[in-house]
Design a protein around this motif. Sequence first.
Motif, PDB file in Angstrom:
ATOM      1  N   LYS A  94     106.130 -52.840 -76.298  1.00 57.76           N
ATOM      2  CA  LYS A  94     105.839 -51.989 -77.457  1.00 57.76           C
ATOM      3  C   LYS A  94     104.373 -51.622 -77.405  1.00 57.76           C
ATOM      4  N   ILE A  95     104.062 -50.361 -77.199  1.00 61.20           N
ATOM      5  CA  ILE A  95     102.686 -49.898 -77.081  1.00 61.20           C
ATOM      6  C   ILE A  95     102.209 -49.377 -78.432  1.00 61.20           C
ATOM      7  N   GLN A  96     101.087 -49.920 -78.903  1.00 59.39           N
ATOM      8  CA  GLN A  96     100.508 -49.477 -80.167  1.00 59.39           C
ATOM      9  C   GLN A  96      99.883 -48.096 -79.987  1.00 59.39           C
ATOM     10  N   SER A  97     100.234 -47.188 -80.881  1.00 63.14           N
ATOM     11  CA  SER A  97      99.724 -45.825 -80.773  1.00 63.14           C
ATOM     12  C   SER A  97      99.737 -45.164 -82.135  1.00 63.14           C
ATOM     13  N   ARG A  98      98.809 -44.220 -82.328  1.00 66.13           N
ATOM     14  CA  ARG A  98      98.811 -43.455 -83.580  1.00 66.13           C
ATOM     15  C   ARG A  98     100.083 -42.639 -83.703  1.00 66.13           C
ATOM     16  N   THR A  99     100.603 -42.181 -82.564  1.00 63.83           N
ATOM     17  CA  THR A  99     101.894 -41.514 -82.533  1.00 63.83           C
ATOM     18  C   THR A  99     102.954 -42.550 -82.188  1.00 63.83           C
ATOM     19  N   PRO A 100     103.962 -42.734 -83.043  1.00 64.25           N
ATOM     20  CA  PRO A 100     104.965 -43.779 -82.780  1.00 64.25           C
ATOM     21  C   PRO A 100     105.619 -43.599 -81.408  1.00 64.25           C
ATOM     22  N   LEU A 101     105.716 -44.693 -80.687  1.00 62.75           N
ATOM     23  CA  LEU A 101     106.347 -44.685 -79.378  1.00 62.75           C
ATOM     24  C   LEU A 101     107.546 -45.626 -79.394  1.00 62.75           C
ATOM     25  N   PRO A 102     108.526 -45.368 -78.544  1.00 58.75           N
ATOM     26  CA  PRO A 102     109.712 -46.234 -78.516  1.00 58.75           C
ATOM     27  C   PRO A 102     109.394 -47.586 -77.882  1.00 58.75           C
ATOM     28  N   THR A 103     110.330 -48.485 -78.016  1.00 65.77           N
ATOM     29  CA  THR A 103     110.245 -49.761 -77.302  1.00 65.77           C
ATOM     30  C   THR A 103     110.796 -49.544 -75.895  1.00 65.77           C
ATOM     31  N   PHE A 104     109.994 -49.926 -74.896  1.00 65.43           N
ATOM     32  CA  PHE A 104     110.374 -49.684 -73.508  1.00 65.43           C
ATOM     33  C   PHE A 104     111.056 -50.923 -72.920  1.00 65.43           C
ATOM     34  N   THR A 105     112.052 -50.663 -72.072  1.00 73.71           N
ATOM     35  CA  THR A 105     112.817 -51.729 -71.423  1.00 73.71           C
ATOM     36  C   THR A 105     112.417 -51.841 -69.959  1.00 73.71           C
ATOM     37  N   LEU A 106     112.181 -53.067 -69.511  1.00 73.35           N
ATOM     38  CA  LEU A 106     111.838 -53.303 -68.113  1.00 73.35           C
ATOM     39  C   LEU A 106     113.080 -53.128 -67.246  1.00 73.35           C
ATOM     40  N   MET A 107     112.987 -52.224 -66.266  1.00 78.26           N
ATOM     41  CA  MET A 107     114.114 -51.968 -65.375  1.00 78.26           C
ATOM     42  C   MET A 107     113.949 -52.635 -64.013  1.00 78.26           C
ATOM     43  N   GLY A 108     112.729 -52.980 -63.639  1.00 75.42           N
ATOM     44  CA  GLY A 108     112.536 -53.625 -62.348  1.00 75.42           C
ATOM     45  C   GLY A 108     111.088 -53.940 -62.076  1.00 75.42           C
ATOM     46  N   VAL A 109     110.859 -54.854 -61.141  1.00 79.18           N
ATOM     47  CA  VAL A 109     109.503 -55.240 -60.743  1.00 79.18           C
ATOM     48  C   VAL A 109     109.443 -55.322 -59.222  1.00 79.18           C
ATOM     49  N   GLY A 110     108.239 -55.205 -58.685  1.00 79.48           N
ATOM     50  CA  GLY A 110     108.065 -55.314 -57.239  1.00 79.48           C
ATOM     51  C   GLY A 110     106.596 -55.372 -56.883  1.00 79.48           C
ATOM     52  N   VAL A 111     106.328 -55.658 -55.625  1.00 77.27           N
ATOM     53  CA  VAL A 111     104.956 -55.786 -55.158  1.00 77.27           C
ATOM     54  C   VAL A 111     104.611 -54.600 -54.271  1.00 77.27           C
ATOM     55  N   ARG A 112     103.372 -54.169 -54.356  1.00 77.06           N
ATOM     56  CA  ARG A 112     102.842 -53.115 -53.501  1.00 77.06           C
ATOM     57  C   ARG A 112     102.001 -53.786 -52.416  1.00 77.06           C
ATOM     58  N   THR A 113     102.351 -53.550 -51.159  1.00 77.63           N
ATOM     59  CA  THR A 113     101.592 -54.128 -50.049  1.00 77.63           C
ATOM     60  C   THR A 113     101.038 -53.015 -49.173  1.00 77.63           C
ATOM     61  N   VAL A 114      99.944 -53.307 -48.467  1.00 75.89           N
ATOM     62  CA  VAL A 114      99.346 -52.344 -47.558  1.00 75.89           C
ATOM     63  C   VAL A 114      99.013 -53.015 -46.238  1.00 75.89           C
ATOM     64  N   SER A 115      98.906 -52.210 -45.196  1.00 78.87           N
ATOM     65  CA  SER A 115      98.527 -52.615 -43.847  1.00 78.87           C
ATOM     66  C   SER A 115      99.618 -53.459 -43.197  1.00 78.87           C
ATOM     67  N   PHE A 116      99.533 -53.583 -41.902  1.00 84.57           N
ATOM     68  CA  PHE A 116     100.521 -54.336 -41.155  1.00 84.57           C
ATOM     69  C   PHE A 116     100.452 -55.828 -41.458  1.00 84.57           C
ATOM     70  N   LEU A 117      99.371 -56.266 -42.103  1.00 86.90           N
ATOM     71  CA  LEU A 117      99.241 -57.666 -42.478  1.00 86.90           C
ATOM     72  C   LEU A 117     100.019 -57.985 -43.752  1.00 86.90           C
ATOM     73  N   GLY A 118     100.480 -56.932 -44.424  1.00 89.52           N
ATOM     74  CA  GLY A 118     101.243 -57.142 -45.652  1.00 89.52           C
ATOM     75  C   GLY A 118     100.415 -57.675 -46.795  1.00 89.52           C
ATOM     76  N   ILE A 119      99.193 -57.195 -46.926  1.00 87.33           N
ATOM     77  CA  ILE A 119      98.315 -57.651 -48.019  1.00 87.33           C
ATOM     78  C   ILE A 119      98.885 -57.178 -49.354  1.00 87.33           C
ATOM     79  N   LYS A 120      99.043 -58.102 -50.282  1.00 89.11           N
ATOM     80  CA  LYS A 120      99.585 -57.776 -51.598  1.00 89.11           C
ATOM     81  C   LYS A 120      98.475 -57.196 -52.476  1.00 89.11           C
ATOM     82  N   VAL A 121      98.668 -55.960 -52.899  1.00 93.85           N
ATOM     83  CA  VAL A 121      97.644 -55.270 -53.692  1.00 93.85           C
ATOM     84  C   VAL A 121      97.900 -55.434 -55.184  1.00 93.85           C
ATOM     85  N   TYR A 122      99.112 -55.132 -55.606  1.00 92.91           N
ATOM     86  CA  TYR A 122      99.441 -55.283 -57.021  1.00 92.91           C
ATOM     87  C   TYR A 122     100.951 -55.413 -57.204  1.00 92.91           C
TER      88      TYR A 122
END
Length: 280
Positions: A94-122
Motif C-alpha cells: 500500500k503506497i501512501q499518496s495524495r492521490t488514492p492508489l490501490p493495494t498492489f499484489t505481489l506476483m513474483g520475485v527474482g534476482v538480477r545478475t550481471v556478467s559471466f560471474l553471476g554477480i547478484k545486483v538486486y
Amino acid sequence: MSWIQQRLVRNLARNCRSFSASAPSRSTALTKTALSHRKAYAASALFWGSALAVAAGLTLKSTVHLDAEAAPTPVEEETRVDPATSIEFPTKMKIQSRTPLPTFTLMGVGVRTVSFLGIKVYSVGFYADLNDPKLDVPENATPEEKIEYIVKNRACVLRIVPTRSTSYSHLRDGFMRALLARQLLCRQRGQLTPDEELAIQSPLRKLKSMFPNTPLAKHSPLDILVTAPSPKQPRTLIVRDLGSVQSDWLASEFVLTYFEGEGISPPLKKSVVEYVKTHL
C-alpha cells in the motif's frame, strides 16, 4: 574565719580557675557538635534528594514500560523471500499518496545478475493491481500474454532492492540500455512509427536526468510505479523520491522489458508466470 570557711573559699577559687581553663575546649566541642549536626543534615538531605531522583526515574521508567505494554502490537505482514538473496518482499503493498492508489499484489520475485560471474545486483518484485473486478484477463491467452495484458491495463509497481551498495547512476544506465533495446525491438516489429519514436525521446531524456550521481545503500528499496491508463492523460512512470515522467510507451515498455524473452531477471519472469498459471 573558721577552717571550714577557709576550705570553702579555696574550693570556690579552684573551681573558677578550672571552669575558665575548660571554657575554650567546651566552646570547641560545641562548635564541633554543631558542625557534626550540620554535616549529618547535609548528608541526609543529599541522600533523600538522590533517593527522590532515583524514585522519580524508576517511576518514569515504569510509566514508559507500561505505556509500551499498553500499545497495540503491530500486525506482522506476510512476506515472500527471494531464495537467491534472502531479501523479503511484502505480499501486499500500500503506497501512501495524495492521490488514492490501490493495494498492489505481489506476483513474483527474482534476482538480477550481471556478467559471466553471476554477480547478484538486486532483487526485484513485481506488483500489480489485481483487485478491480473489471480486470478481464483473457482466459485462453498464454501466461506471457496475460502478463502483457496486466501491464498495459493496470497500475503496476517494480520494487528493486540492491543486494550490495550501488548507485542511482548504475541503475539508471541499466534501465536506459534496456529501454534502447526495447525501442529497437518495437521498431523492428512495426510497433513504433517514426513519429512515435521521435515523441518518446523527450520522456527518455527526462527519465535519464532524474537519477542523481549518489549512492543507493544496500537493501534500500527503490519503487517504480506505473499508473493505470486514463483517457484524460498519458500514463505516468514514477520513481520514488526522484520524479515522474508521462508517456504511455515509456510506462508500459519499462515494465515489459522485464518479461521480454528471458527478461532482465529470468527468475522474476519464471516466478510471475507461475503465479499467472496458478491464480489467473
